[in-house]
Design a protein around this motif. Structure first.
Motif, PDB file in Angstrom:
ATOM      1  N   ASP A 183      69.102 -56.515 -45.795  1.00  0.00           N
ATOM      2  CA  ASP A 183      68.650 -57.415 -44.727  1.00  0.00           C
ATOM      3  C   ASP A 183      68.558 -58.848 -45.239  1.00  0.00           C
ATOM      4  OD1 ASP A 183      66.352 -57.526 -46.253  1.00  0.00           O
ATOM      5  OD2 ASP A 183      65.145 -56.332 -44.882  1.00  0.00           O
ATOM      6  N   GLY A 184      68.173 -59.752 -44.327  1.00  0.00           N
ATOM      7  CA  GLY A 184      68.133 -61.162 -44.675  1.00  0.00           C
ATOM      8  C   GLY A 184      67.136 -61.494 -45.762  1.00  0.00           C
ATOM      9  N   ALA A 185      65.979 -60.821 -45.745  1.00  0.00           N
ATOM     10  CA  ALA A 185      64.959 -61.087 -46.757  1.00  0.00           C
ATOM     11  C   ALA A 185      65.438 -60.675 -48.142  1.00  0.00           C
ATOM     12  CB  ALA A 185      63.660 -60.367 -46.394  1.00  0.00           C
ATOM     13  N   SER A 186      66.064 -59.505 -48.248  1.00  0.00           N
ATOM     14  CA  SER A 186      66.581 -59.044 -49.539  1.00  0.00           C
ATOM     15  C   SER A 186      67.713 -59.946 -50.020  1.00  0.00           C
ATOM     16  CB  SER A 186      67.083 -57.604 -49.422  1.00  0.00           C
ATOM     17  OG  SER A 186      66.041 -56.733 -49.030  1.00  0.00           O
ATOM     18  N   PHE A 187      68.574 -60.365 -49.097  1.00  0.00           N
ATOM     19  CA  PHE A 187      69.655 -61.278 -49.446  1.00  0.00           C
ATOM     20  C   PHE A 187      69.090 -62.602 -49.968  1.00  0.00           C
ATOM     21  CE2 PHE A 187      72.466 -64.740 -47.798  1.00  0.00           C
ATOM     22  CZ  PHE A 187      73.479 -64.596 -48.728  1.00  0.00           C
ATOM     23  N   PHE A 188      68.063 -63.106 -49.299  1.00  0.00           N
ATOM     24  CA  PHE A 188      67.439 -64.360 -49.736  1.00  0.00           C
ATOM     25  C   PHE A 188      66.887 -64.231 -51.156  1.00  0.00           C
ATOM     26  CE2 PHE A 188      63.501 -66.773 -50.308  1.00  0.00           C
ATOM     27  CZ  PHE A 188      63.928 -68.063 -50.071  1.00  0.00           C
ATOM     28  N   ARG A 189      66.182 -63.121 -51.429  1.00  0.00           N
ATOM     29  CA  ARG A 189      65.593 -62.946 -52.754  1.00  0.00           C
ATOM     30  C   ARG A 189      66.672 -62.859 -53.840  1.00  0.00           C
ATOM     31  NH1 ARG A 189      61.553 -60.111 -49.667  1.00  0.00           N
ATOM     32  NH2 ARG A 189      62.815 -58.202 -49.624  1.00  0.00           N
ATOM     33  N   GLN A 190      67.790 -62.198 -53.513  1.00  0.00           N
ATOM     34  CA  GLN A 190      68.868 -62.099 -54.495  1.00  0.00           C
ATOM     35  C   GLN A 190      69.468 -63.466 -54.782  1.00  0.00           C
ATOM     36  OE1 GLN A 190      71.424 -58.706 -54.195  1.00  0.00           O
ATOM     37  NE2 GLN A 190      73.245 -59.838 -54.841  1.00  0.00           N
ATOM     38  N   VAL A 191      69.682 -64.258 -53.726  1.00  0.00           N
ATOM     39  CA  VAL A 191      70.221 -65.611 -53.920  1.00  0.00           C
ATOM     40  C   VAL A 191      69.227 -66.471 -54.694  1.00  0.00           C
ATOM     41  CG1 VAL A 191      70.953 -67.720 -52.736  1.00  0.00           C
ATOM     42  CG2 VAL A 191      71.663 -65.488 -51.852  1.00  0.00           C
ATOM     43  N   GLN A 192      67.941 -66.329 -54.377  1.00  0.00           N
ATOM     44  CA  GLN A 192      66.907 -67.130 -55.038  1.00  0.00           C
ATOM     45  C   GLN A 192      66.855 -66.850 -56.539  1.00  0.00           C
ATOM     46  OE1 GLN A 192      62.751 -66.368 -53.924  1.00  0.00           O
ATOM     47  NE2 GLN A 192      62.541 -68.576 -53.548  1.00  0.00           N
ATOM     48  N   GLU A 193      67.011 -65.575 -56.924  1.00  0.00           N
ATOM     49  CA  GLU A 193      67.009 -65.234 -58.348  1.00  0.00           C
ATOM     50  C   GLU A 193      68.200 -65.849 -59.069  1.00  0.00           C
ATOM     51  OE1 GLU A 193      66.946 -61.026 -58.649  1.00  0.00           O
ATOM     52  OE2 GLU A 193      64.914 -60.810 -57.790  1.00  0.00           O
ATOM     53  N   ARG A 194      69.323 -65.891 -58.402  1.00  0.00           N
ATOM     54  CA  ARG A 194      70.544 -66.413 -59.024  1.00  0.00           C
ATOM     55  C   ARG A 194      70.611 -67.922 -58.988  1.00  0.00           C
ATOM     56  NH1 ARG A 194      75.396 -67.998 -57.026  1.00  0.00           N
ATOM     57  NH2 ARG A 194      77.252 -67.701 -58.360  1.00  0.00           N
ATOM     58  N   ASP A 195      70.227 -68.515 -57.851  1.00  0.00           N
ATOM     59  CA  ASP A 195      70.375 -69.967 -57.661  1.00  0.00           C
ATOM     60  C   ASP A 195      69.296 -70.449 -56.696  1.00  0.00           C
ATOM     61  OD1 ASP A 195      71.133 -72.572 -57.193  1.00  0.00           O
ATOM     62  OD2 ASP A 195      73.256 -72.122 -56.856  1.00  0.00           O
ATOM     63  N   PRO A 196      68.112 -70.849 -57.187  1.00  0.00           N
ATOM     64  CA  PRO A 196      67.017 -71.286 -56.307  1.00  0.00           C
ATOM     65  C   PRO A 196      67.415 -72.431 -55.371  1.00  0.00           C
ATOM     66  CG  PRO A 196      66.220 -70.949 -58.534  1.00  0.00           C
ATOM     67  CD  PRO A 196      67.704 -70.840 -58.607  1.00  0.00           C
ATOM     68  N   ALA A 197      68.240 -73.347 -55.854  1.00  0.00           N
ATOM     69  CA  ALA A 197      68.649 -74.475 -55.004  1.00  0.00           C
ATOM     70  C   ALA A 197      69.490 -73.994 -53.827  1.00  0.00           C
ATOM     71  CB  ALA A 197      69.422 -75.493 -55.834  1.00  0.00           C
TER      72      ALA A 197
END
Length: 532
Positions: free
Chosen positions: A435-449
């Protein structure tokens, strides 16, 4: 107050009565809210403690007078059957009270115990109503969920078509399509209001001013339908901490119901509106001179989908929505029949503490059609499992000369983000797999910006998990069905600041607390492609 134990004569001289009067017992009865009444052989009622005197008066009796019907009938049954009787009595307006009558008859003398349990009954009714609304609310939310994705497509593509050169006939037809879709979206929002999913946006407000605005809206209808208006407003009434729009919706619904009742009864009528302030609350009473409300209807009047109107003329949600709104405000709404004729709806709102503020404005409006965007030529990833939403966003973004990549799931989007950096990511919240929340967390871990440049689109602003997540992050949120203008505003806010700060909360609040449409994405066949 005069009570039987303090009197002489026939009230104290009945056989065995002196032995029965135990002062300590009567004091305990007062403490527990119980009233004791002795009814002599001649049918006269003698209250034995202060509580009994008060409740006897509420039942229409008085000290030494003939016992009210509620007492005499219970005693008559007790004498006939030889067993104690327990009844419940609802007193007549203007102050309706639920009173338990327990009657015992022996040797020509009656003893009655009275207890006022109005508050307990009201609490039970409110709990029952809340349970009904919660269960039906789940159904309503599910229906609303399924409607918002297609509505987003219809409204969005209509706006894109209206941006083209069209002949007048076609333009009018498309504007009609858009208008009807927008109307349907508002119906969905009303359904969600019924489900009590919308948090009130409160401010200090003048109830009298809110009422006057509603009456002004109805003034023309009153005139052409021969409805007179009698208004008595308490000028010294305190302001209250309410959501003005919701309270006006309650007033409008109650007044419209009263108006319809009078027209159906005798083609005209008189509407009476009275406001009055108390120490800790304000009361609004709206009465009509219609036929009144039958008891079997009054018991169900706030039930979901209950209506006395003909098929197609009412949804049965109007008064249920009113009940939900007032309950959300910590108030009460109830109805009573008037002795002379007609009925009255009472609305009580607590006087709560709150800060004065100007009413906020929600995003999401704007004229039909498309105006040029201030931002163009960016690389944008769109993530949604609905084909129509992906195509709509693709066409809107291409109109602004953006390069667009499409993904039908969070997993597919995560793979694209691993291989490419995007200026903006627009993602749905509810998707199969990731879902969108899990996708966001994965992106945040890789690239916070990169995560700071994600824009969420969703219809699921009602579930606790989704609401909690969206309120934790500072990213913009668009609630389905969204319009092109707010989408562009969100893109400009993200690109203009790099990270969302002051601009984002207003978009989030708008999505969660104002429009709150609810959509459940349907599963579709994945079709990832890139347009440039």
């Amino acid at each position: 107050m005069t009570l039987a134990p303090q009197t002489s004569g026939s009230a104290n001289s009945s056989p065995g009565q002196d032995a029965a009067l135990n002062f300590a017992l009567l004091r305990l009865a007062n403490l527990t809210g119980a009233g004791l009444v002795r009814v002599d052989a001649e049918g006269h009622a003698w209250p034995l403690n202060e509580t009994a005197a008060n409740l006897l008066e509420a039942l229409g009796g008085s000290y030494g007078a003939t016992a009210p019907g509620a007492l005499s009938s219970a005693l008559a049954t007790a004498a006939e059957t030889g067993t104690p009787q327990l009844n419940e009595v609802l007193t007549s307006p203007p102050v309706s009270r639920h009173i338990t009558v327990a009657a015992l008859h022996s040797d020509g003398i009656g003893l009655v115990a009275l207890r006022d349990h109005t508050e307990e009954r009201l609490l039970q009714e409110r709990l029952l109503q809340s349970e009904k609304m919660a269960s039906v609310g789940q159904l309503v939310s599910g229906v609303a969920h399924e409607l918002n994705n297609p509505l987003t497509g219809v409204m969005g593509f209509s706006q894109l078509l209206l941006a083209r050169e069209l002949d007048d006939t076609v333009r009018i037809q498309i504007q009609t399509i858009y208008g009807e879709a927008e109307r349907a979206a508002k119906i969905v929002q009303n359904l969600l209001s019924f489900a009590r999913r919308r948090r009130p946006t409160k401010e200090m407000a003048d109830v009298n001013a809110l009422m006057q605005r509603v009456l002004e809206l109805r003034s023309y209808d009153f005139t052409i339908r021969n409805i007179g208006l009698d208004i008595t407003l308490d000028a010294h009434m305190a302001r209250v901490w309410v959501d003005p729009d919701q309270i006006q919706q309650v007033f409008f619904n109650v007044i419209k119901n009263a108006e319809q009742a009078m027209i159906d009864a005798h083609g005209s009528g008189k509407l009476t509106v009275v406001t009055a302030g108390a120490e800790d609350s304000v009361r609004i009473s709206i009465s009509d001179d219609g036929p009144g409300i039958p008891p079997e209807v009054a018991r169900r009047i706030f039930d979901p989908f209950f209506t006395t109107k003909d098929a197609g003329e009412g949804t049965g949600l109007g008064l249920t929505i009113c009940y939900g709104i007032i309950d959300e405000h910590g108030g009460r709404i109830w109805t009573e029949n008037l002795p002379e004729a007609g009925s009255v709806f009472h609305i009580e709102l607590p006087i709560g503490a709150g800060e004065e503020r100007e009413p906020g404005t929600a995003h999401g409006g704007g004229a039909v059609g498309v105006t040029p965007s201030a931002v163009s030529g960016r690389r944008i990833l769109v993530v949604d499992d609905e084909v129509s939403i992906r195509l709509l966003l693709h066409d809107i973004l291409r109109l602004d000369q953006h390069s667009v990549a499409l993904a039908s799931s969070g997993l597919e989007a995560a793979d694209l983000v691993e291989r490419e950096r995007f200026d903006i990511i627009i993602t749905d919240m509810k998707m199969p797999g990731m879902d969108g929340a899990s996708f966001f967390r994965q992106v945040q871990e890789r690239d916070p910006a990169q995560a700071e440049r994600i824009i969420f689109i969703t219809g699921d602003t009602v579930s606790p998990d989704t609401r909690a997540f969206l309120q934790r992050v500072t990213n913009p949120v668009l609630a389905k069905p969204f319009k092109i203008g707010p989408l562009r505003d969100a893109i400009e806010a993200v690109l203009g600041r790099g990270a969302i700060s002051a601009a984002a909360p207003s978009l989030v609040e708008s999505a969660i607390h104002a429009s709150e449409p609810d959509a459940q994405p349907a599963k579709t066949t994945p079709d990832t492609h890139t347009s440039s």
